[in-house]
Design a protein around this motif. Structure first.
Motif, PDB file in Angstrom:
ATOM      1  N   LYS A 100       1.619   9.854  -4.479  1.00  0.00           N
ATOM      2  CA  LYS A 100       1.398   8.723  -5.353  1.00  0.00           C
ATOM      3  C   LYS A 100       0.488   7.814  -4.271  1.00  0.00           C
ATOM      4  CE  LYS A 100       4.061   8.289  -9.304  1.00  0.00           C
ATOM      5  NZ  LYS A 100       4.380   7.406 -10.433  1.00  0.00           N
ATOM      6  N   ILE A 101      -1.133   7.427  -4.822  1.00  0.00           N
ATOM      7  CA  ILE A 101      -1.739   6.664  -4.328  1.00  0.00           C
ATOM      8  C   ILE A 101      -2.058   5.717  -5.094  1.00  0.00           C
ATOM      9  CG2 ILE A 101      -3.697   6.423  -2.856  1.00  0.00           C
ATOM     10  CD1 ILE A 101      -3.509   9.302  -1.854  1.00  0.00           C
ATOM     11  N   ASN A 102      -1.793   4.464  -4.663  1.00  0.00           N
ATOM     12  CA  ASN A 102      -2.328   3.134  -5.640  1.00  0.00           C
ATOM     13  C   ASN A 102      -3.739   2.955  -5.102  1.00  0.00           C
ATOM     14  OD1 ASN A 102       0.157   3.157  -7.023  1.00  0.00           O
ATOM     15  ND2 ASN A 102       0.100   0.959  -6.822  1.00  0.00           N
TER      16      ASN A 102
ATOM     17  N   GLY B 171      -5.928  -0.900  -4.961  1.00  0.00           N
ATOM     18  CA  GLY B 171      -5.510  -2.185  -5.357  1.00  0.00           C
ATOM     19  C   GLY B 171      -6.806  -3.043  -5.901  1.00  0.00           C
TER      20      GLY B 171
ATOM     21  N   SER C 256      -8.953   0.256  -0.427  1.00  0.00           N
ATOM     22  CA  SER C 256      -7.680  -0.264  -0.895  1.00  0.00           C
ATOM     23  C   SER C 256      -6.600   0.862  -1.252  1.00  0.00           C
ATOM     24  CB  SER C 256      -7.892  -0.976  -2.147  1.00  0.00           C
ATOM     25  OG  SER C 256      -8.599  -0.294  -3.226  1.00  0.00           O
ATOM     26  N   MET C 257      -6.766   2.008  -0.724  1.00  0.00           N
ATOM     27  CA  MET C 257      -5.954   3.188  -1.010  1.00  0.00           C
ATOM     28  C   MET C 257      -4.582   2.614  -0.296  1.00  0.00           C
ATOM     29  SD  MET C 257      -7.706   6.830  -1.360  1.00  0.00           S
ATOM     30  CE  MET C 257      -7.084   7.333   0.227  1.00  0.00           C
ATOM     31  N   VAL C 258      -3.413   3.146  -0.933  1.00  0.00           N
ATOM     32  CA  VAL C 258      -2.204   2.905  -0.608  1.00  0.00           C
ATOM     33  C   VAL C 258      -1.274   3.890  -0.986  1.00  0.00           C
ATOM     34  CG1 VAL C 258      -0.186   1.476  -0.600  1.00  0.00           C
ATOM     35  CG2 VAL C 258      -2.434   0.400  -0.296  1.00  0.00           C
ATOM     36  N   TYR C 259      -0.454   4.798  -0.050  1.00  0.00           N
ATOM     37  CA  TYR C 259       0.381   5.617  -0.584  1.00  0.00           C
ATOM     38  C   TYR C 259       1.546   4.775  -1.178  1.00  0.00           C
ATOM     39  CZ  TYR C 259      -2.592   9.273   2.028  1.00  0.00           C
ATOM     40  OH  TYR C 259      -3.358   9.805   2.247  1.00  0.00           O
ATOM     41  N   TYR C 260       2.207   5.657  -1.809  1.00  0.00           N
ATOM     42  CA  TYR C 260       3.347   4.719  -2.887  1.00  0.00           C
ATOM     43  C   TYR C 260       4.452   5.818  -2.707  1.00  0.00           C
ATOM     44  CZ  TYR C 260       5.113   2.059  -6.629  1.00  0.00           C
ATOM     45  OH  TYR C 260       5.775   1.332  -7.506  1.00  0.00           O
ATOM     46  N   LEU C 261       5.496   5.462  -1.895  1.00  0.00           N
ATOM     47  CA  LEU C 261       6.677   6.311  -1.490  1.00  0.00           C
ATOM     48  C   LEU C 261       7.931   5.654  -1.773  1.00  0.00           C
ATOM     49  CD1 LEU C 261       4.689   7.105   1.535  1.00  0.00           C
ATOM     50  CD2 LEU C 261       5.175   9.217  -0.246  1.00  0.00           C
ATOM     51  N   THR C 262       8.849   6.499  -1.822  1.00  0.00           N
ATOM     52  CA  THR C 262      10.293   5.981  -1.442  1.00  0.00           C
ATOM     53  C   THR C 262      10.526   6.110   0.092  1.00  0.00           C
ATOM     54  OG1 THR C 262      11.323   8.057  -1.397  1.00  0.00           O
ATOM     55  CG2 THR C 262      11.134   6.537  -3.819  1.00  0.00           C
TER      56      THR C 262
ATOM     57  N   GLU D  90      10.777   9.588   1.144  1.00  0.00           N
ATOM     58  CA  GLU D  90       9.590  10.610   1.108  1.00  0.00           C
ATOM     59  C   GLU D  90       8.847  10.301   2.292  1.00  0.00           C
ATOM     60  OE1 GLU D  90       8.471  10.940  -3.559  1.00  0.00           O
ATOM     61  OE2 GLU D  90       8.359   9.090  -2.518  1.00  0.00           O
TER      62      GLU D  90
ATOM     63  N   ARG E   4       7.456  12.374   5.601  1.00  0.00           N
ATOM     64  CA  ARG E   4       6.071  12.823   5.738  1.00  0.00           C
ATOM     65  C   ARG E   4       5.441  12.210   6.872  1.00  0.00           C
ATOM     66  NH1 ARG E   4       2.710  14.806   1.256  1.00  0.00           N
ATOM     67  NH2 ARG E   4       3.859  15.251  -0.202  1.00  0.00           N
TER      68      ARG E   4
ATOM     69  N   ARG F 252       2.806   1.802   0.495  1.00  0.00           N
ATOM     70  CA  ARG F 252       3.913   0.734  -0.154  1.00  0.00           C
ATOM     71  C   ARG F 252       5.026   1.612  -0.438  1.00  0.00           C
ATOM     72  NH1 ARG F 252       1.795  -2.105  -5.586  1.00  0.00           N
ATOM     73  NH2 ARG F 252       0.296  -3.356  -4.122  1.00  0.00           N
TER      74      ARG F 252
ATOM     75  N   ALA G 210       9.027   1.788  -1.604  1.00  0.00           N
ATOM     76  CA  ALA G 210       9.897   1.065  -2.635  1.00  0.00           C
ATOM     77  C   ALA G 210      11.227   1.400  -2.089  1.00  0.00           C
ATOM     78  CB  ALA G 210       9.665   1.909  -3.994  1.00  0.00           C
TER      79      ALA G 210
ATOM     80  N   LEU H 226       9.079  -3.818  -3.116  1.00  0.00           N
ATOM     81  CA  LEU H 226       8.231  -3.130  -2.563  1.00  0.00           C
ATOM     82  C   LEU H 226       7.519  -3.477  -1.196  1.00  0.00           C
ATOM     83  CD1 LEU H 226       5.881  -2.145  -5.873  1.00  0.00           C
ATOM     84  CD2 LEU H 226       7.462  -0.428  -4.688  1.00  0.00           C
TER      85      LEU H 226
END
Lengths: 651, 130
Positions: free
Chosen positions: A385-387, A389, B30-36, B39, B43, B52, B54, B99
């Motif tokens: 998943k990539i956000n 902003g 502004s790309m941000v990887y979104y992980l637990t 995860e 990686r 980012r 969680a 987050l």
């Protein structure tokens, strides 16, 4: 113990589903067999369905007011000590009730639309069937997966209470406004589908749908604005827009609806873009359903939400796909009949301005859609998943907004078909001069922010064109012997659509100026202080006076007192507060805002120590109030534009 | 003379291309990887990326000193230590979901540039009323 109101509510929702299905069957039979009796029966089914939704809503409100915690939804969204207003708005303080509100509003719109179409009997039947299909979808949800009347056994002694974030007057009106906007888009959608089915693709449906879309457009605009206001006063971060998926969900249909309101004018005047207009309205309605899906299914709200996506998410996706397939299928089927009769004759014409306007609105909607769906897309294709902003949204939306602003000035004064150089000079010399001069003056005054400067200059250009138009129109009337005030008043009242439109443009330019100024020139600072200590932010001096603790039912209140000066002038005492909701263990900001036309001073009590030292955060946002004022002007302008024009008396 | 239609098309293509270019740049910056947390741990190629994460704030892990907050987050399996300068959000507390946005530094600590509260499960949506 079985709750009586709960049973009534469940019955109403189930009966609603049956009646809506019957209505579709009756209307379809009536249409295929050309049988007036079946059609009339279908219309009666609409009325009964609406009454059943009203009954279900009345049951839910009764359950809330009688604090019937054997209804799970009531136990979740209210508690015994809750004040009356909050108990009433708890109705939409959660998912299931919000969907019932959707259905209730749809019922109102459907009844009005079916009734008002009695003078267009050929469109009435198919439009009724279309609206009933939407009704069935929400009835299925409400009778099943999202039933607000699910019992809770055993009933708890007290409810959990409304989410503290929602205990705010802005929140009490925001969801109904937004839903009045969202749901209202189903009427023009039904009109478009009816036109496609019957093949009556002349301008009738466009003219009919104009009023039907301006009204929800006004509600949607106010809904977006109230959401921004709520975010500003409640969330305590000093901003009003975060490109949050929930906000984007409401913005996208607003963008396509606004595009539609502009492009139908080309169809009315020049017979062009008929297919495009149908597509725009199908898309707008699709986006309202998609938006509801985004918010309701939780697809985007947390990491891994897809894995736990409840049934309702798939129901929404299924409905949305069926809807888009069917309606765009109809569009493809009627494609030949929708071929354009007119053509753009010259690039320098009002047609071009409208086309550019549509291009920008659609581009904006696509940008917002891509940005919102980015995490889902990257997860599907790359497994991560990539956000993206706010910088993503801002880098694209700033040029788009400036372009739109310029077109607001150019479009209305551009002649149809082809503009001559003389017309261009006559209409645009003064406004352009005003823009250049204004930008120079602001630059000399020290404004160095490029995009803000461009917005201000473009705003001056638009203001110039609107003023020019009004002055010319008034002068013509004065030359006919009317007094100046009368001439101005008549100019407005005799051309409601045009001058209502200018008022909307004026409101939007105020909003864009407010947004540009408050995001480009905001200052923020903070300090941790002993009582009696001072600090300065910009032209303000603040003195921290210490803390006071008190209690409201269920809430601990901590309040700081801050005395504020601008230079030597004392502005008053302000009390930023923190509420702590004991039952939910949730703290909440109650910021103190000193708002003026020039700027907002925004005070937040962020932390404190037991000895009474307090951390005060201060934000100075210029021209924020222009945003709210502009939104109200735009909504009033749009309302003025759809008021029926008074018939001219024959002399 | 070039017909109006073609001129319009060229204009539209130029505008769209310009906007697409802006979108590409905005997205890249502004790309941000979104992980637990788990995860992220699995990686290693994302070690240097802006992420980012969680997780839930570990009970008893929060400490504040000289304006810097330290705490640990976990998804139940993997745990990361976090350092953050600045005001913590309203709903931040031990045992609550957050987050954390930032980068991992050399010693395996997450340097957060932003800490965002997420609502507990029953209030999963940011604006549950809509």
């Amino acid at each position: 113990m079985v709750s009586l109101v709960g049973e009534v509510g469940r019955f109403a929702l189930l009966a609603g589903l049956v009646v809506a299905l019957y209505g579709i069957a009756a209307t379809t039979l009536g249409l295929t067999r050309r049988h007036g009796g079946y059609l009339a029966s279908g219309r009666r089914a609409v009325a009964v369905w609406a009454l059943l939704m009203a009954l279900a809503s009345a049951a839910l409100w009764t359950a809330f007011l009688s604090r019937d915690f054997s209804v799970r939804f009531v136990a979740m969204a209210s508690e015994s000590t809750q004040p009356l207003l909050q108990t009433i708005m708890a109705f939409w303080g959660g998912h299931d009730g919000a969907l019932l509100l959707w259905a209730l509003i749809l019922a109102g719109y459907t009844v009005m639309a079916v009734w008002s179409l009695r003078s267009h009997p050929d469109l009435q039947g198919p439009a009724t069937a279309t609206l009933l299909v939407v009704a069935v979808f929400f009835s299925v949800l409400l009778a099943g997966a999202s039933n607000p009347f699910v019992p809770l056994v055993p009933p708890p002694p007290d409810g959990q209470g409304l989410n503290p974030l929602l205990r705010n007057p802005w929140m009490s009106v925001h969801p109904p406004m937004l839903y009045l906007g969202f749901v209202g888009m189903s009427v023009p959608f039904a009109l478009a589908v009816a036109a496609l089915i019957t093949g009556r693709l002349d301008n009738t449906w466009v003219v009919l749908s104009r009023r039907w879309i301006v009204v929800p457009w006004i509600f949607l605009t106010l809904g977006l604005l109230l959401g921004a206001k709520w975010s500003y006063v409640v969330l305590g971060w000093g901003g009003y827009w975060a490109w949050d998926p929930v906000e984007n969900a409401a913005l996208m249909p607003w963008l396509t609806a606004t595009a539609f309101l502009h492009s139908i004018q080309i169809q009315e005047r020049r017979g062009m873009l008929a297919a495009w207009n149908v597509a725009l309205i199908l898309l707008t309605f699709g986006l309202t359903v998609f938006g509801t899906f985004l918010v309701r299914s939780g697809v985007l709200s947390s990491v891994h939400a897809f894995a736990e996506a409840p049934l309702i998410g798939y129901l929404f996706l299924g409905f949305l796909s069926a809807l888009l397939l069917a309606s765009f299928g109809l569009l493809a089927w009627r494609w030949e009949a929708l071929r354009s009769r007119g053509a753009v004759e010259s690039v320098i014409s009002r047609e071009t301005a409208f086309l550019a306007n549509n291009l920008l609105f659609i581009a904006a909607a696509v940008v917002v859609l891509l940005g919102t769906m980015f995490p889902v897309l990257t997860e599907a294709f790359r497994g991560v998943k990539i956000n993206v902003g706010p910088p993503y949204f801002n880098t694209v939306m700033v040029p788009i907004s400036i372009g739109m602003l310029l077109l607001m000035g150019i479009g209305p004064l551009m002649p149809w078909r082809q503009a001559t150089p003389e017309q261009l000079a006559r209409n645009f010399t003064l406004p352009s001069a005003a823009a250049v001069l204004g930008a120079l003056v602001l630059g000399l005054l020290g404004v160095r922010h490029t995009s803000a400067l461009l917005v201000f200059a473009a705003a001056l250009f638009v203001l110039g064109t609107i003023t020019l138009e009004m002055v010319r129109g008034t002068r013509v009337r004065i030359n006919r012997g009317e007094s100046a005030p009368l001439a101005l008043a008549r100019l407005f009242s005799r051309n409601r659509r045009r001058y209502g439109g200018y008022a909307v443009h004026f409101g939007v330019l105020l909003m864009l100026v407010g947004i540009a100024a408050s995001s480009a020139f905001d200052t923020q600072d903070g300090a941790t202080l002993h009582p009696g200590e001072r600090f300065s932010v910009g032209r303000y001096t603040l003195e921290y006076g210490g803390l006071r603790h008190s209690e409201l039912p269920g809430i601990d209140v901590t309040e700081a007192s801050v005395r504020v000066w601008a230079g030597a002038r004392f502005l008053g005492s302000y009390s930023p507060q923190r509420y702590f909701y004991r039952a939910q263990e949730q703290p909440m900001h109650h910021v103190a805002i000193r708002s003026s036309l020039r700027e907002d001073l925004y005070l937040i009590l962020s932390e404190w120590t037991p000895e009474g030292r307090g951390t005060i955060r201060v934000l100075v946002h210029p021209l924020v109030s222009w945003l709210w004022a502009g939104g109200i002007v735009a909504a009033l302008g749009a309302a003025f534009a759809v008021l029926p024009e008074r018939r001219r008396r024959t002399p | 003379m070039i017909p109006a239609r073609r001129k319009l098309l060229v204009g539209a293509v130029i505008i769209v291309a310009g906007l697409a270019f802006a979108a590409y740049h905005g997205a890249r910056s502004s790309m941000v990887y979104y992980l637990t947390t788990t995860e992220f741990a699995l990686r290693p190629e994302l070690r240097a990326a802006r992420v980012r994460i969680a997780g839930r704030v570990v009970e008893g892990s929060v400490a504040k000193a000289d304006g810097e907050s330290r705490f640990a987050i976990t998804d139940g399996t993997t745990r990361f230590n976090v350092r953050f300068r600045g005001p913590l959000p309203d709903l931040f507390a031990e045992g609550k979901d957050v987050l954390v946005e930032g980068r991992l530094d050399g010693d395996g600590i997450l340097r957060a540039s932003q800490v965002i509260s997420t609502h507990p499960v029953e209030y999963k949506e940011k604006h549950p009323e809509r």
